[in-house]
Design an enzyme around this catalytic site. Structure first.
Site, PDB file in Angstrom:
ATOM      1  N   SER A 128      12.834  -1.711   2.129  1.00 25.18           N
ATOM      2  CA  SER A 128      13.737  -2.530   1.304  1.00 25.18           C
ATOM      3  C   SER A 128      13.575  -4.032   1.489  1.00 25.18           C
ATOM      4  O   SER A 128      14.132  -4.793   0.702  1.00 25.18           O
ATOM      5  CB  SER A 128      15.191  -2.174   1.599  1.00 25.18           C
ATOM      6  OG  SER A 128      15.658  -1.297   0.632  1.00 25.18           O
ATOM      7  N   LYS A 163      12.543  -5.862  -1.463  1.00 24.59           N
ATOM      8  CA  LYS A 163      13.512  -6.233  -2.512  1.00 24.59           C
ATOM      9  C   LYS A 163      13.758  -7.740  -2.541  1.00 24.59           C
ATOM     10  O   LYS A 163      14.070  -8.321  -3.575  1.00 24.59           O
ATOM     11  CB  LYS A 163      14.830  -5.476  -2.310  1.00 24.59           C
ATOM     12  CG  LYS A 163      14.717  -3.950  -2.487  1.00 24.59           C
ATOM     13  CD  LYS A 163      16.033  -3.256  -2.164  1.00 24.59           C
ATOM     14  CE  LYS A 163      16.122  -1.806  -2.560  1.00 24.59           C
ATOM     15  NZ  LYS A 163      15.560  -0.825  -1.698  1.00 24.59           N
ATOM     16  N   TYR A 196       7.832   0.450  -7.731  1.00 21.79           N
ATOM     17  CA  TYR A 196       8.834   0.252  -6.667  1.00 21.79           C
ATOM     18  C   TYR A 196       8.380   0.915  -5.359  1.00 21.79           C
ATOM     19  O   TYR A 196       8.461   0.318  -4.290  1.00 21.79           O
ATOM     20  CB  TYR A 196      10.169   0.832  -7.158  1.00 21.79           C
ATOM     21  CG  TYR A 196      11.229   0.969  -6.093  1.00 21.79           C
ATOM     22  CD1 TYR A 196      12.045  -0.112  -5.735  1.00 21.79           C
ATOM     23  CD2 TYR A 196      11.432   2.179  -5.429  1.00 21.79           C
ATOM     24  CE1 TYR A 196      13.017   0.014  -4.760  1.00 21.79           C
ATOM     25  CE2 TYR A 196      12.403   2.311  -4.448  1.00 21.79           C
ATOM     26  CZ  TYR A 196      13.187   1.225  -4.119  1.00 21.79           C
ATOM     27  OH  TYR A 196      14.147   1.355  -3.144  1.00 21.79           O
ATOM     28  N   TYR A 211      23.238  -3.641   3.174  1.00 28.41           N
ATOM     29  CA  TYR A 211      23.977  -2.544   2.531  1.00 28.41           C
ATOM     30  C   TYR A 211      25.461  -2.608   2.882  1.00 28.41           C
ATOM     31  O   TYR A 211      26.049  -3.680   2.871  1.00 28.41           O
ATOM     32  CB  TYR A 211      23.397  -1.181   2.940  1.00 28.41           C
ATOM     33  CG  TYR A 211      21.905  -1.114   2.943  1.00 28.41           C
ATOM     34  CD1 TYR A 211      21.195  -1.382   1.779  1.00 28.41           C
ATOM     35  CD2 TYR A 211      21.201  -0.806   4.089  1.00 28.41           C
ATOM     36  CE1 TYR A 211      19.812  -1.316   1.774  1.00 28.41           C
ATOM     37  CE2 TYR A 211      19.820  -0.742   4.088  1.00 28.41           C
ATOM     38  CZ  TYR A 211      19.136  -1.003   2.920  1.00 28.41           C
ATOM     39  OH  TYR A 211      17.783  -0.938   2.925  1.00 28.41           O
ATOM     40  N   VAL A 255      14.502   0.602   5.639  1.00 23.24           N
ATOM     41  CA  VAL A 255      14.547   1.844   6.410  1.00 23.24           C
ATOM     42  C   VAL A 255      13.280   2.085   7.247  1.00 23.24           C
ATOM     43  O   VAL A 255      13.211   3.051   8.002  1.00 23.24           O
ATOM     44  CB  VAL A 255      14.862   3.093   5.546  1.00 23.24           C
ATOM     45  CG1 VAL A 255      16.245   3.012   4.929  1.00 23.24           C
ATOM     46  CG2 VAL A 255      13.796   3.297   4.483  1.00 23.24           C
TER      47      VAL A 255
HETATM   48  N1  GLU Z   1      11.996   3.114  -0.276  1.00 25.66           N
HETATM   49  C1  GLU Z   1      13.346   3.287   0.187  1.00 25.66           C
HETATM   50  C2  GLU Z   1      14.177   3.995  -0.875  1.00 25.66           C
HETATM   51  O1  GLU Z   1      13.995   3.762  -2.038  1.00 25.66           O
HETATM   52  C3  GLU Z   1      13.923   1.956   0.515  1.00 25.66           C
HETATM   53  C4  GLU Z   1      15.259   2.053   1.143  1.00 25.66           C
HETATM   54  C5  GLU Z   1      15.531   1.007   2.173  1.00 25.66           C
HETATM   55  O2  GLU Z   1      14.659   0.515   2.864  1.00 25.66           O
HETATM   56  O3  GLU Z   1      16.714   0.675   2.284  1.00 25.66           O
HETATM   57  O4  GLU Z   1      15.038   4.769  -0.550  1.00 25.66           O
END
Ligand code: GLU
Length: 304
Positions: free
Chosen positions: A64, A67, A189, A240, A258
């Site tokens: 993530s 992002k 993604y 989060y 994650v």
């Molecule tokens: N590739 C992970 C997903 O889409 C990223 C989630 C994360 O790192 O928070 O669930």
């Protein structure tokens, strides 16, 4: 700053006993194979110096944290129009929750939860000819490391097990908030999430966020206003449903993934990255979070 290396080493040593208390992400099977006994930290400062300790040079799955960089790309292209399809409020829910998306008519709460990041990737797909290539090029340039690459095994594993992400994208499409082919955007993604970088790479790559949007050569990656906005989003939404706890205990804008990485920004001074693969119950690096709390405590730094 002279004692930074010493403080990094001390906080890392003090955090080592926390390894073993969390769990590596296994909902993406290819991520479950990682050696959990790893902990690294790196700081990149505005004088161009890098300080590091532990496993700071080992590339890991940025997940993530990507992002943050896709948001930067989309902000550069769309400016204010980016906010038509995504809001900027904390969700208070898990990063891959579907609940809010239905009740809020397919408009994700923010660009740092999965639904919001998928919407940002949809926007990039509409306006970039090669979004994945462009993201990789940006990361290589910002981190001064040409060897950064995608782990295709992880990307494929995520696509195979990405039913929740697919559900989010289709739900947005049903609400007329998704322009492109869902499959194409999901693939893009997953490839962003599967990019591998080290703590040193990520500390360097996030340095413009500590420097009002400019790289160390003075080139504007983003405007000062965009930099302020991204840092604000990092504080409110970067971890989060643990963003409040992170502000409380660490006191810096941050973004987790994650894969066990967390980047953090100390505006006007430096950017940093910690990594340890085991996660806490919220999906954030357990030892990484603790190390950052210790480090900001020892250095007596905070944006508050
Ligand atoms: N590739 C992970 C997903 O889409 C990223 C989630 C994360 O790192 O928070 O669930």
């Amino acid at each position: 700053m002279d004692n930074l290396s010493k403080v990094l080493n001390e906080t890392l040593q003090a955090t080592l006993p926390s390894i073993g208390k969390g769990q590596v992400a296994n909902y993406i099977p290819a991520l479950a194979n990682i050696n959990p006994n790893q902990l690294g930290v790196a700081i990149a400062d505005l004088d161009g110096k890098v300080f590091k300790a532990g496993d700071a040079d080992i590339p890991f799955s940025i997940q993530s944290i990507s992002k943050l960089f896709t948001l930067i790309q989309a902000m550069k292209i769309y400016g204010e129009a980016i906010w038509k399809g995504v809001r900027r409020d904390p969700s208070g829910l898990r990063f891959n929750s579907l609940v809010q998306l239905e009740s809020e008519h397919g408009i994700p709460r923010n660009p740092f939860i999965n639904a919001g990041a998928l919407k940002i990737c949809d926007q990039l797909e509409s306006r970039c000819s090669t979004p994945n290539f462009q993201l990789l090029s940006l990361l290589k340039e910002l981190s001064h490391n040409n060897s950064i690459k995608v782990n295709h095994r992880v990307a494929i594993s995520e696509i195979k097990h990405g039913a929740r992400n697919a559900a989010m994208a289709y739900l947005m499409k049903a609400f007329d908030n998704f322009e492109n082919s869902v499959e194409k955007v999901l693939e893009s993604y997953a490839h962003h999430c599967a990019i591998e970088m080290s703590c040193v790479d990520l500390a360097r790559a996030t340095l413009p966020l500590a420097n009002k949007g400019k790289t160390l050569t003075g080139k504007a990656l983003i405007t000062t206003k965009q930099c302020k906005r991204i840092n604000a989003l990092l504080v409110t939404c970067g971890l989060y449903d643990e963003a409040g706890e992170f502000a409380f205990r660490v006191g810096l804008p941050g973004k987790s993934g994650v894969g066990g990485g967390i980047v953090a920004i100390y505006p006007g001074k430096f950017s940093l990255c910690v990594w340890s693969p085991e996660l806490n119950k919220t999906g954030n690096s357990l030892a990484g979070f603790e190390l950052l709390e210790r480090l900001t405590g020892a250095l007596e730094i905070s944006i508050f």
